[in-house]
Scaffold this motif. Structure first.
Motif, PDB file in Angstrom:
ATOM      1  N   GLU A 134      20.527   8.170  27.633  1.00 24.47           N
ATOM      2  CA  GLU A 134      20.928   7.897  26.653  1.00 24.47           C
ATOM      3  C   GLU A 134      22.575   6.925  26.574  1.00 24.47           C
ATOM      4  OE1 GLU A 134      20.868  10.795  27.632  1.00 24.47           O
ATOM      5  OE2 GLU A 134      19.103  11.495  25.917  1.00 24.47           O
ATOM      6  N   ARG A 168      20.558  16.992  38.242  1.00 21.79           N
ATOM      7  CA  ARG A 168      21.112  17.283  37.970  1.00 21.79           C
ATOM      8  C   ARG A 168      21.632  18.631  38.994  1.00 21.79           C
ATOM      9  NH1 ARG A 168      17.858  17.748  32.378  1.00 21.79           N
ATOM     10  NH2 ARG A 168      18.392  15.244  31.538  1.00 21.79           N
ATOM     11  N   MET A 189       9.873  22.645  40.402  1.00 20.32           N
ATOM     12  CA  MET A 189       9.865  23.024  39.359  1.00 20.32           C
ATOM     13  C   MET A 189      11.394  22.661  38.279  1.00 20.32           C
ATOM     14  SD  MET A 189       7.132  24.187  38.045  1.00 20.32           S
ATOM     15  CE  MET A 189       6.588  25.508  37.599  1.00 20.32           C
ATOM     16  N   PHE A 228      14.497  14.739  40.478  1.00 17.11           N
ATOM     17  CA  PHE A 228      13.088  14.871  40.014  1.00 17.11           C
ATOM     18  C   PHE A 228      12.940  13.896  39.410  1.00 17.11           C
ATOM     19  CE2 PHE A 228      15.211  16.468  35.867  1.00 17.11           C
ATOM     20  CZ  PHE A 228      16.500  16.969  35.914  1.00 17.11           C
ATOM     21  N   MET A 265      11.336  11.663  36.272  1.00 21.56           N
ATOM     22  CA  MET A 265      11.562  12.172  34.157  1.00 21.56           C
ATOM     23  C   MET A 265      10.747  10.523  34.177  1.00 21.56           C
ATOM     24  SD  MET A 265      14.235  12.710  31.928  1.00 21.56           S
ATOM     25  CE  MET A 265      15.479  13.891  32.726  1.00 21.56           C
ATOM     26  N   ALA A 322      12.458   8.262  27.023  1.00 20.08           N
ATOM     27  CA  ALA A 322      12.658   7.222  26.342  1.00 20.08           C
ATOM     28  C   ALA A 322      12.985   8.089  25.238  1.00 20.08           C
ATOM     29  CB  ALA A 322      10.920   7.342  25.846  1.00 20.08           C
ATOM     30  N   GLU A 329       8.421  24.706  30.551  1.00 20.04           N
ATOM     31  CA  GLU A 329       8.902  23.365  29.744  1.00 20.04           C
ATOM     32  C   GLU A 329       8.231  21.850  30.443  1.00 20.04           C
ATOM     33  OE1 GLU A 329      12.849  23.020  28.963  1.00 20.04           O
ATOM     34  OE2 GLU A 329      12.612  21.167  28.830  1.00 20.04           O
ATOM     35  N   GLY A 383       7.961  19.014  28.685  1.00 19.70           N
ATOM     36  CA  GLY A 383       7.955  17.824  27.943  1.00 19.70           C
ATOM     37  C   GLY A 383       9.614  18.189  27.119  1.00 19.70           C
ATOM     38  N   GLY A 405      11.867  13.151  26.413  1.00 19.47           N
ATOM     39  CA  GLY A 405      11.259  13.220  28.216  1.00 19.47           C
ATOM     40  C   GLY A 405      10.200  14.176  28.533  1.00 19.47           C
ATOM     41  N   GLY A 417       8.751  16.087  32.107  1.00 19.60           N
ATOM     42  CA  GLY A 417       8.988  16.027  33.802  1.00 19.60           C
ATOM     43  C   GLY A 417       8.159  15.658  34.744  1.00 19.60           C
TER      44      GLY A 417
HETATM   45  N1  5CA Z   1      17.634  13.104  27.943  1.00 19.36           N
HETATM   46  C1  5CA Z   1      16.715  14.303  27.749  1.00 19.36           C
HETATM   47  C2  5CA Z   1      15.407  13.490  26.817  1.00 19.36           C
HETATM   48  S1  5CA Z   1      15.116  11.727  27.772  1.00 19.36           S
HETATM   49  C3  5CA Z   1      16.356  15.196  28.606  1.00 19.36           C
HETATM   50  O1  5CA Z   1      16.541  14.672  29.548  1.00 19.36           O
HETATM   51  N2  5CA Z   1      15.463  15.839  28.207  1.00 19.36           N
HETATM   52  S2  5CA Z   1      15.692  17.162  28.999  1.00 19.36           S
HETATM   53  O2  5CA Z   1      17.154  17.451  29.859  1.00 19.36           O
HETATM   54  O3  5CA Z   1      15.139  18.546  28.696  1.00 19.36           O
HETATM   55  O4  5CA Z   1      14.945  16.681  30.183  1.00 19.36           O
HETATM   56  C4  5CA Z   1      13.304  16.485  30.664  1.00 19.36           C
HETATM   57  C5  5CA Z   1      12.555  17.106  30.800  1.00 19.36           C
HETATM   58  O5  5CA Z   1      13.223  17.353  32.547  1.00 19.36           O
HETATM   59  C6  5CA Z   1      12.060  18.512  31.200  1.00 19.36           C
HETATM   60  O6  5CA Z   1      11.168  18.449  29.886  1.00 19.36           O
HETATM   61  C7  5CA Z   1      11.752  18.850  32.535  1.00 19.36           C
HETATM   62  O7  5CA Z   1      10.481  18.950  32.458  1.00 19.36           O
HETATM   63  C8  5CA Z   1      12.437  17.676  33.003  1.00 19.36           C
HETATM   64  N3  5CA Z   1      13.515  18.803  34.200  1.00 19.36           N
HETATM   65  C9  5CA Z   1      14.608  18.282  33.226  1.00 19.36           C
HETATM   66  N4  5CA Z   1      15.931  19.156  34.375  1.00 19.36           N
HETATM   67  C10 5CA Z   1      14.258  19.478  35.273  1.00 19.36           C
HETATM   68  C11 5CA Z   1      14.663  19.848  36.449  1.00 19.36           C
HETATM   69  N5  5CA Z   1      15.481  20.311  37.492  1.00 19.36           N
HETATM   70  N6  5CA Z   1      13.760  19.767  38.037  1.00 19.36           N
HETATM   71  C12 5CA Z   1      12.701  19.297  37.398  1.00 19.36           C
HETATM   72  N7  5CA Z   1      12.167  18.820  36.382  1.00 19.36           N
HETATM   73  C13 5CA Z   1      12.874  18.994  35.142  1.00 19.36           C
END
Ligand code: 5CA
Length: 440
Positions: A111, A140, A150, A155, A157, A160, A283, A285, A318, A320
């Motif tokens: 962001e 992260r 998962m 990972f 991502m 947008a 989850e 997206g 987002g 994944g």
């Molecule tokens: N900035 C926002 C949207 S762009 C964002 O970071 N959203 S989020 O935290 O929800 O992450 C977006 C997507 O990344 C999630 O819906 C999930 O599908 C994927 N994701 C998040 N954390 C992980 C993780 N530790 N391992 C794999 N995929 C992940």
């Protein structure tokens, strides 16, 4: 691709550390190799699936009007100090110092960076709206990385970011992504249900998670049963048709669907008991509308139509991408192994030569392999001199949607076997008819 040359290190044994089926199958099918906790190297088969998923995501983002960019993985800490998230993000953020002792970090999301880029160039309402996305690795430092890709630490991502002048237009940007997501997941053969969700460290007041139902999912979710049977493919959509896009969103938000954090027991209990679904979900997206949360502190402003200065409204969206590889397997497998939906399958057809060295088997298999390749079906040819049983088990494990099995007994009566991996249905056809069947 010839199986004899392919780097596909399949395992006979199930690795003990893998707790869920997708992780087990990804290890057994030699798709990834863990290099540290929650960090994976992608081997050829895993990489091909990852790229197919990425390409579907890309095409649907582009179709909705978003534009692709690529931002770096390493970010300066100062940007995050401006938004106030440098401290808020806590231990999940991997903090790094460069040789000049400057604070850097490995981006968990973008962001701040995209807002700074936008601010550097966009000064007038005439340049709005904009939606910029990239597909990039994130880090992260999850407390409990688990379930393979998962919940990884590193990972892939798709993220947008939309920029708009006023609320109706930024709401339309949100709605467009909402609909683009329905289409994206449907193309992968997935049923992903949008559910009201908590915004966590990203922030904002409006947010949906796209959830696929699976017993091994990490989220507890609640929804109306009718969503499970909703048709997600739908009609072609004109993304500039504000009312049309809104209508699709309304249909998909008309019934109850919420994740644990947003669950409203009273509202849920108004649904007839037989229509209540309480389930686990993955989850795949997550979309957010957060207005000026980043544009305000980072100073992303434009001149409005009346010469006034307007702080732009933003959302972020987002998917994944690497998580989806596991999610797809959770949603589509059987005791024998993976069952890839056509759109994401690493290869389109597996050709199994049951008797390598037999002149006729070699000739027919080689010919099918060449012609399937010419027809763009991306065949994988198992030309290894191994036991027929183990080659068939291997082909089932890696889960290509179609197999052509060529053996000496069939060839005596002029046929090969075409097998559909999902239904198990087998058909005996002449090699030519098999080719027609698989390239139609
Ligand atoms: N900035 C926002 C949207 S762009 C964002 O970071 N959203 S989020 O935290 O929800 O992450 C977006 C997507 O990344 C999630 O819906 C999930 O599908 C994927 N994701 C998040 N954390 C992980 C993780 N530790 N391992 C794999 N995929 C992940």
């Amino acid at each position: 691709m010839r199986r004899s040359q392919l780097f596909l290190p399949t395992l006979k044994e199930t690795p003990a550390e893998a707790q869920i089926v997708s992780h087990r199958l990804m290890m057994r099918a030699g798709m990834v190799r863990q290099t540290s906790a929650g960090i994976y190297a992608w081997l050829p088969m895993g990489f091909r699936v990852l790229k197919k998923i990425e390409q579907i995501v890309r095409e649907e983002q582009d179709r909705s009007g978003a534009q692709e960019v690529l931002m770096p993985t390493i970010q300066p800490a100062d940007l995050w100090r401006q938004s106030g998230r440098y401290d808020d993000y806590g231990k999940e953020m991997l903090r790094i110092k460069d040789r000049h002792d400057r604070d850097m970090l490995f981006g968990p999301t973008n962001e701040e960076m995209i807002t700074e880029i936008f601010k550097a160039y966009v000064k007038s309402y005439r340049d709005l709206p904009k939606n910029l996305y990239h597909i990039q690795w994130k880090f992260r430092d999850e407390v409990r990385p688990r379930f393979g890709v998962m919940r990884g630490r590193e990972f892939l991502m798709k993220d947008a970011y939309s920029f708009d002048l006023d609320y109706p237009s930024s709401r339309h940007a949100y709605n467009k992504m909402f609909v683009a997501y329905l289409k994206t997941f449907a193309r992968m053969g997935l049923k992903a249900i949008p559910m009201q969700a908590d915004t966590g460290p990203i922030g904002g007041d409006l947010s949906h998670e796209f959830i696929i139902l699976a017993d091994t999912g990490e989220s507890q979710v609640f929804c109306h049963k009718d969503y499970v049977d909703f048709d997600v493919s739908g009609q072609p959509i004109d993304f500039d048709d504000v009312a049309g896009v809104q209508k699709v969103v309304e249909r998909w938000t008309s019934l109850y669907a919420a994740t644990d954090e947003k669950h409203d027991t009273a509202a849920f209990e108004k649904i007839p008991a037989e229509k209540r679904v309480t389930a686990r979900g993955i989850e795949v997206g997550h979309i957010f509308h957060f207005g000026t949360k980043y544009s305000e502190p980072l100073g992303a402003k434009v001149t409005g139509p009346n010469g006034d200065i307007v702080t732009v409204l933003m959302g972020s969206y987002g998917i994944g991408v690497s998580r989806l590889v596991g999610g797809l397997i959770e949603a589509s497998h059987d005791e024998a192994g993976i069952i890839w939906p056509e759109a994401v399958s690493p290869w389109g057809v597996g050709v199994v030569n049951l008797k390598v060295g037999d002149g006729e088997c070699d000739k027919v298999s080689g010919d099918l392999y060449a012609k399937l390749g010419n027809a763009g079906r991306e065949p994988l040819y198992d030309d290894r001199d191994e036991r027929a049983g183990s080659k068939l088990a291997d082909m089932d494990l890696i889960g290509l949607p179609w197999q052509v099995i060529v053996g000496p007994r069939g060839l005596k009566s002029g046929v090969v076997e075409v097998k559909n991996r999902r239904t198990g249905e087998k058909q005996e056809l002449s090699p030519e008819a098999a080719l027609n069947r698989l390239t139609a």
